[in-house]
Design a protein around this motif. Structure first.
Motif, PDB file in Angstrom:
ATOM      1  N   LEU A  44      -7.505  -2.646   4.596  1.00  0.00           N
ATOM      2  CA  LEU A  44      -8.556  -1.869   5.043  1.00  0.00           C
ATOM      3  C   LEU A  44      -9.764  -2.683   5.289  1.00  0.00           C
ATOM      4  N   ALA A 102       0.760  -1.054   0.231  1.00  0.00           N
ATOM      5  CA  ALA A 102       0.116  -0.038  -0.110  1.00  0.00           C
ATOM      6  C   ALA A 102       0.760   1.208  -0.041  1.00  0.00           C
ATOM      7  N   GLN A 103       1.775   1.339   0.704  1.00  0.00           N
ATOM      8  CA  GLN A 103       2.814   2.380   0.873  1.00  0.00           C
ATOM      9  C   GLN A 103       3.461   2.745  -0.614  1.00  0.00           C
ATOM     10  N   ALA A 104       3.707   1.558  -1.429  1.00  0.00           N
ATOM     11  CA  ALA A 104       4.182   1.807  -2.728  1.00  0.00           C
ATOM     12  C   ALA A 104       3.046   2.092  -3.667  1.00  0.00           C
ATOM     13  N   GLY A 105       1.702   2.149  -3.198  1.00  0.00           N
ATOM     14  CA  GLY A 105       0.697   2.685  -4.090  1.00  0.00           C
ATOM     15  C   GLY A 105      -0.289   1.642  -4.732  1.00  0.00           C
ATOM     16  N   GLU A 106       0.074   0.124  -4.234  1.00  0.00           N
ATOM     17  CA  GLU A 106      -0.868  -0.708  -4.775  1.00  0.00           C
ATOM     18  C   GLU A 106      -2.237  -0.735  -4.221  1.00  0.00           C
ATOM     19  N   THR A 107      -3.263  -0.593  -5.213  1.00  0.00           N
ATOM     20  CA  THR A 107      -4.569  -0.321  -4.335  1.00  0.00           C
ATOM     21  C   THR A 107      -5.321  -1.736  -4.038  1.00  0.00           C
ATOM     22  N   TYR A 166      -4.188  -2.553  -0.619  1.00  0.00           N
ATOM     23  CA  TYR A 166      -4.706  -1.716   0.248  1.00  0.00           C
ATOM     24  C   TYR A 166      -6.160  -1.855   0.517  1.00  0.00           C
ATOM     25  N   ARG A 167      -6.863  -1.924  -0.383  1.00  0.00           N
ATOM     26  CA  ARG A 167      -8.275  -2.511  -0.066  1.00  0.00           C
ATOM     27  C   ARG A 167      -8.368  -3.724   0.683  1.00  0.00           C
TER      28      ARG A 167
END
Lengths: 213, 176
Positions: B25, B13-18, B21-22
């Motif tokens: 969450l 997620a910190q690298a921007g992988e959605t 991240y979902r």
């Protein structure tokens, strides 16, 4: 808001981030402090008798004590911007370091010499000026640390502001050593201590409002 | 807490992988819900969990991937919990709405147990005033009649009790 909607919104808002690094924050603070000290020298605030005082051990006691306190408390303040770090234990060690530095000064300062002697050595009119200047010199590192703290996520909003205040105050006092003509340890402990205590109190009462997240 | 699994999701997620991240969450959201259900009245647990997720999002750069994820998440959850308790203290003189009445279910019982444990550490007069007004929904006047105290004393007891409750929670939080 519904849970799914919130998760959708947060996922859409996701951008790559650079995580906080302790050493980066330390370097930023070192730069702020170095620029402040450099400016003090550049505008000629450093006292003319500094070369004479350099032969006296009390000057080195001042520099070593304040430099050490500033460095340790600054590092601990930056560590406490990590939400999982509690500065409780570290503050006790820091109090011990401060107590040892003060004890060294008292040993170097010799006997106070009665009430009249103490009053003469303390020279309160100059002392108040010194404390005031220390507070002013503490402002740049105080602002720097407060901004770094705002970017971080400190969870102990009582102790972290105290650490920030102590680090900034000790640095302000360290920088002021180069402009201060007084070298009596009793005077230093009382008036430098008063300046530092004032900065810590301000940090303790103002920063929690600013640092809340 | 599946620490290693969440740590890898957070790093992604910190690298921007959605997608990672979902997933993070959703899983963390369930954990936060359970966390707050044990510590807050049922009506507040969901709001607190959502607020903690927003905070996690805003402060995700403060997570250092070289360290375990669990303590970081727990610190954020605890901080937000204490914030909630402070907010409860600020709303000390407001009447409880019907929506905040305690429901008869296991979740409610768990929350009540946690609150009861904290309340038992207050002075009896403060704890009783908070129980009657904040938990049972009585008006200040009704509580005063029931406790044999003046209205202003009940208000003072609630105010001081909630303040102490917040401090106790904070102390407890830092010792965990």
């Amino acid at each position: 808001m519904r849970y799914d909607t919130l998760i959708d919104r947060l996922t859409e808002d996701l951008r790559p981030v650079r995580h906080r690094r302790f050493w980066v924050d330390m370097v930023i603070m070192a730069l702020i402090s170095a620029v402040e000290l450099g400016l003090l020298f550049a505008v000629g605030i450093a006292h003319l008798s500094m070369h004479r005082m350099a032969t006296q051990p009390t000057l080195w006691w001042r520099l070593a004590s304040l430099g050490l306190i500033s460095l340790v408390s600054g590092a601990l303040a930056i560590r406490s911007f990590d939400p999982a770090y509690s500065p409780r234990g570290a503050l006790r060690w820091l109090a011990l370091i401060v107590a040892i530095c003060v004890a060294f000064g008292l040993l170097m300062g010799g006997a106070p010499g009665g009430l009249a002697g103490i009053a003469r050595r303390l020279d309160w009119t100059s002392g108040v000026q010194c404390a005031y200047k220390i507070v002013l010199l503490s402002v740049p590192p105080l602002i720097g640390l407060a901004l770094l703290g705002r970017r971080g996520a400190p969870t102990d909003l009582r102790r972290t502001p105290l650490l920030i205040g102590l680090a900034a105050a000790a640095w302000g006092a360290f920088a002021f050593v180069f402009a201060c003509p007084f070298n009596d340890p009793l005077y230093i402990i009382v008036w430098y201590g008063a300046g530092c205590a004032l900065v810590m109190a301000l940090a303790r009462f103002i920063l929690p409002r600013f640092a809340r997240w | 807490m599946a620490d290693e699994h969440w740590r890898s999701l957070m790093m992604a997620a910190q690298a921007g992988e959605t997608s990672a991240y979902r997933r993070l969450l959703v899983e963390v959201g369930s954990w936060l819900n359970a966390y707050y259900s044990r510590r807050l009245p049922p009506g507040m647990a969901d709001d607190a969990a959502q607020e903690a997720l927003l905070t996690l999002h805003a402060k995700r750069h403060t997570y250092d991937p070289s360290k375990p994820f669990g303590p970081w998440l727990a610190a954020i959850a605890r901080y937000k919990w204490i914030d909630r308790l402070r907010a409860m203290k600020g709303a000390a003189m407001e009447e409880l709405s019907d929506a905040l009445a305690v429901r008869d279910c296991a979740e409610a019982a768990q929350s009540a147990r946690s609150l009861e444990a904290l309340l038992s550490r207050l002075k009896p007069a403060q704890a009783n005033a908070i129980r009657l007004v904040k938990l049972e929904g009585l008006s200040i006047r009704e509580a005063a009649d029931k406790l044999g105290q003046t209205v202003s004393l009940v208000k003072v007891n609630i105010h001081r009790g909630l303040k102490q409750l917040s401090e106790l929670a904070q102390e407890e939080g830092h010792e965990i």
